[in-house]
Design a protein around this motif. Structure first.
Motif, mmCIF file in Angstrom:
data_model
loop_
_atom_site.group_PDB
_atom_site.id
_atom_site.type_symbol
_atom_site.label_atom_id
_atom_site.label_comp_id
_atom_site.label_asym_id
_atom_site.label_seq_id
_atom_site.Cartn_x
_atom_site.Cartn_y
_atom_site.Cartn_z
ATOM 1 N N SER A 101 0.839 -1.204 0.000
ATOM 2 C CA SER A 101 0.000 0.000 0.000
ATOM 3 C C SER A 101 0.871 1.250 0.000
ATOM 4 O O SER A 101 0.930 1.999 0.970
ATOM 5 C CB SER A 101 -0.941 -0.016 1.207
ATOM 6 N N VAL A 102 1.548 1.464 -1.108
ATOM 7 C CA VAL A 102 2.407 2.634 -1.269
ATOM 8 C C VAL A 102 1.805 3.519 -2.358
ATOM 9 O O VAL A 102 1.042 3.053 -3.192
ATOM 10 C CB VAL A 102 3.845 2.222 -1.647
ATOM 11 N N PRO A 103 2.129 4.813 -2.351
ATOM 12 C CA PRO A 103 1.589 5.694 -3.387
ATOM 13 C C PRO A 103 2.058 5.277 -4.780
ATOM 14 O O PRO A 103 3.182 4.800 -4.955
ATOM 15 C CB PRO A 103 2.163 7.075 -3.012
ATOM 16 N N GLY A 104 1.192 5.436 -5.764
ATOM 17 C CA GLY A 104 1.578 5.182 -7.144
ATOM 18 C C GLY A 104 1.193 3.809 -7.645
ATOM 19 O O GLY A 104 0.554 3.015 -6.953
ATOM 20 N N ASP A 105 1.611 3.511 -8.872
ATOM 21 C CA ASP A 105 1.274 2.256 -9.525
ATOM 22 C C ASP A 105 2.166 1.125 -9.027
ATOM 23 O O ASP A 105 3.380 1.276 -8.963
ATOM 24 C CB ASP A 105 1.450 2.395 -11.047
ATOM 25 N N LYS A 106 1.547 0.002 -8.693
ATOM 26 C CA LYS A 106 2.298 -1.173 -8.245
ATOM 27 C C LYS A 106 2.516 -2.090 -9.454
ATOM 28 O O LYS A 106 1.706 -2.974 -9.745
ATOM 29 C CB LYS A 106 1.550 -1.903 -7.131
ATOM 30 N N ILE A 107 3.583 -1.847 -10.176
ATOM 31 C CA ILE A 107 3.854 -2.571 -11.410
ATOM 32 C C ILE A 107 5.368 -2.660 -11.605
ATOM 33 O O ILE A 107 6.107 -1.753 -11.210
ATOM 34 C CB ILE A 107 3.187 -1.857 -12.618
ATOM 35 N N GLY A 108 5.826 -3.762 -12.182
ATOM 36 C CA GLY A 108 7.261 -3.915 -12.393
ATOM 37 C C GLY A 108 7.592 -5.218 -13.093
ATOM 38 O O GLY A 108 6.745 -6.118 -13.192
ATOM 39 N N SER A 109 8.801 -5.336 -13.577
ATOM 40 C CA SER A 109 9.254 -6.538 -14.289
ATOM 41 C C SER A 109 9.956 -7.492 -13.333
ATOM 42 O O SER A 109 10.805 -7.083 -12.538
ATOM 43 C CB SER A 109 10.211 -6.145 -15.420
ATOM 44 N N ILE A 110 9.599 -8.759 -13.428
ATOM 45 C CA ILE A 110 10.202 -9.801 -12.606
ATOM 46 C C ILE A 110 11.382 -10.409 -13.368
ATOM 47 O O ILE A 110 11.261 -10.762 -14.546
ATOM 48 C CB ILE A 110 9.176 -10.913 -12.283
ATOM 49 N N GLU A 111 12.520 -10.524 -12.712
ATOM 50 C CA GLU A 111 13.701 -11.104 -13.339
ATOM 51 C C GLU A 111 13.446 -12.558 -13.734
ATOM 52 O O GLU A 111 12.696 -13.273 -13.044
ATOM 53 C CB GLU A 111 14.891 -11.051 -12.372
ATOM 54 N N PRO A 112 14.052 -13.012 -14.866
ATOM 55 C CA PRO A 112 13.793 -14.372 -15.376
ATOM 56 C C PRO A 112 13.969 -15.478 -14.333
ATOM 57 O O PRO A 112 13.140 -16.400 -14.256
ATOM 58 C CB PRO A 112 14.808 -14.507 -16.513
ATOM 59 N N HIS A 113 15.034 -15.421 -13.518
ATOM 60 C CA HIS A 113 15.262 -16.479 -12.539
ATOM 61 C C HIS A 113 14.178 -16.488 -11.471
ATOM 62 O O HIS A 113 13.829 -17.539 -10.916
ATOM 63 C CB HIS A 113 16.645 -16.328 -11.887
ATOM 64 N N GLU A 114 13.613 -15.301 -11.176
ATOM 65 C CA GLU A 114 12.538 -15.193 -10.190
ATOM 66 C C GLU A 114 11.199 -15.578 -10.814
ATOM 67 O O GLU A 114 10.330 -16.167 -10.151
ATOM 68 C CB GLU A 114 12.467 -13.756 -9.668
ATOM 69 N N LEU A 115 11.044 -15.249 -12.088
ATOM 70 C CA LEU A 115 9.785 -15.504 -12.784
ATOM 71 C C LEU A 115 9.435 -16.989 -12.785
ATOM 72 O O LEU A 115 8.274 -17.358 -12.556
ATOM 73 C CB LEU A 115 9.874 -14.982 -14.224
ATOM 74 N N SER A 116 10.413 -17.849 -13.042
ATOM 75 C CA SER A 116 10.141 -19.286 -13.093
ATOM 76 C C SER A 116 9.654 -19.787 -11.738
ATOM 77 O O SER A 116 8.764 -20.648 -11.664
ATOM 78 C CB SER A 116 11.388 -20.050 -13.541
ATOM 79 N N ARG A 117 10.193 -19.255 -10.667
ATOM 80 C CA ARG A 117 9.755 -19.667 -9.327
ATOM 81 C C ARG A 117 8.327 -19.205 -9.056
ATOM 82 O O ARG A 117 7.512 -19.949 -8.505
ATOM 83 C CB ARG A 117 10.691 -19.095 -8.265
ATOM 84 N N VAL A 118 8.042 -17.969 -9.454
ATOM 85 C CA VAL A 118 6.699 -17.425 -9.239
ATOM 86 C C VAL A 118 5.668 -18.211 -10.036
ATOM 87 O O VAL A 118 4.591 -18.559 -9.525
ATOM 88 C CB VAL A 118 6.660 -15.931 -9.620
ATOM 89 N N VAL A 119 5.981 -18.514 -11.298
ATOM 90 C CA VAL A 119 5.050 -19.278 -12.131
ATOM 91 C C VAL A 119 4.800 -20.656 -11.526
ATOM 92 O O VAL A 119 3.659 -21.148 -11.509
ATOM 93 C CB VAL A 119 5.589 -19.410 -13.572
ATOM 94 N N SER A 120 5.833 -21.287 -10.995
ATOM 95 C CA SER A 120 5.670 -22.604 -10.363
ATOM 96 C C SER A 120 4.717 -22.525 -9.179
ATOM 97 O O SER A 120 3.853 -23.392 -8.995
ATOM 98 C CB SER A 120 7.030 -23.139 -9.900
ATOM 99 N N LEU A 121 4.855 -21.473 -8.376
ATOM 100 C CA LEU A 121 3.968 -21.308 -7.223
ATOM 101 C C LEU A 121 2.530 -21.054 -7.663
ATOM 102 O O LEU A 121 1.578 -21.565 -7.051
ATOM 103 C CB LEU A 121 4.460 -20.159 -6.345
ATOM 104 N N ILE A 122 2.360 -20.280 -8.723
ATOM 105 C CA ILE A 122 1.012 -20.014 -9.225
ATOM 106 C C ILE A 122 0.370 -21.293 -9.740
ATOM 107 O O ILE A 122 -0.823 -21.544 -9.520
ATOM 108 C CB ILE A 122 1.039 -18.941 -10.338
ATOM 109 N N GLU A 123 1.141 -22.117 -10.433
ATOM 110 C CA GLU A 123 0.618 -23.385 -10.944
ATOM 111 C C GLU A 123 0.169 -24.284 -9.793
ATOM 112 O O GLU A 123 -0.867 -24.956 -9.881
ATOM 113 C CB GLU A 123 1.682 -24.099 -11.784
ATOM 114 N N ILE A 124 0.928 -24.294 -8.712
ATOM 115 C CA ILE A 124 0.522 -25.082 -7.547
ATOM 116 C C ILE A 124 -0.780 -24.522 -6.975
ATOM 117 O O ILE A 124 -1.701 -25.274 -6.618
ATOM 118 C CB ILE A 124 1.627 -25.087 -6.469
ATOM 119 N N MET A 125 -0.862 -23.187 -6.902
ATOM 120 C CA MET A 125 -2.100 -22.550 -6.426
ATOM 121 C C MET A 125 -3.299 -22.958 -7.272
ATOM 122 O O MET A 125 -4.371 -23.273 -6.753
ATOM 123 C CB MET A 125 -1.968 -21.024 -6.473
ATOM 124 N N ALA A 126 -3.102 -22.949 -8.586
ATOM 125 C CA ALA A 126 -4.195 -23.251 -9.517
ATOM 126 C C ALA A 126 -4.694 -24.682 -9.349
ATOM 127 O O ALA A 126 -5.865 -24.979 -9.629
ATOM 128 C CB ALA A 126 -3.739 -23.015 -10.951
#
Length: 222
Positions: A101-126
């Motif tokens: 909850s900070v001022p402004g837009d909450k948007i940004g690019s995830i680094e490739p090595h981090e992205l694969s981990r995040v996608v794996s967690l989302i797939e488990i969630m799904a």
């Protein structure tokens, strides 16, 4: 206030407070807002997202965190594939929401090595069985882990812009809907003429103030 803003239907309920979907967008998605929180992660394609009036390029790794005060739309250059997670504020630890909850837009690019981990967690969630209370709790913890992993990236591109009147109105309504605030009170908070606010609200949200307030209350009651 720009283009008409539609309110996205809330599919969440008392037993399903988190919804995970993988979407493919071939056509533009018009300007909209919602009464829940949302995390979007682009994994394929190219396009443009307009968030609170600011333009950002959409490409693999772009993550966007949205609260009920945010407005956005998507324009497509090349078919987009993205993960979309919708959730209610009470489904995760409030400290994590405060961190974002900070001022402004909450948007940004995830680094490739981090992205694969995040996608794996989302797939488990799904793949969690939301009929099971235990798996729903696991799903919530996975979402908290994802938000913590990417929070630094999301807060890296803050835009300190003034929130337009409609955004301020929605934030106030969501914070005080249990008090049943009258239209005059909302207009007064924004220092706007009541008739002008009523007309503008209906034109841009797509429903009257009373209908919107009723919509929030019914969703909360459900």
């Amino acid at each position: 206030m720009g283009n008409k803003i539609r309110l996205v239907d809330n599919k969440l309920n008392a037993t399903q407070t988190i919804l995970v979907e993988k979407k493919r967008l071939k056509k533009p998605c018009s300007m909209h807002c919602h009464d829940f929180y949302e995390l979007e992660l682009t994994v394929e394609g190219r396009g443009t997202t307009i968030l609170n009036g600011n333009r950002y390029d959409m490409a693999c790794g772009l993550a966007t965190f949205l609260s009920p005060e945010d407005f956005h739309e998507h324009r497509i250059d090349e078919e987009l594939c993205l993960y979309n997670i919708q959730f209610t504020p009470d489904s995760i630890d409030s400290e994590i929401l405060d961190r974002l909850s900070v001022p402004g837009d909450k948007i940004g690019s995830i680094e490739p090595h981090e992205l694969s981990r995040v996608v794996s967690l989302i797939e488990i969630m799904a793949n969690c069985d939301t009929a099971s209370e235990t798996q729903r709790k696991c799903q919530a913890k996975l979402l908290e882990a994802i938000l913590l992993l990417i929070s630094d990236s999301l807060t890296g591109e803050k835009r300190h812009h003034c929130s337009p009147p409609l955004q301020k109105a929605l934030v106030y309504i969501h914070a005080h809907f249990k008090e049943n605030p009258p239209l005059a009170q909302i207009a007064g908070v924004l220092y706007l003429n009541e008739r002008y606010f009523c007309t503008a609200f209906g034109r841009h949200v797509g429903m009257s103030y009373k209908a919107y307030l009723r919509h929030i209350k019914l969703g909360y009651a459900a």
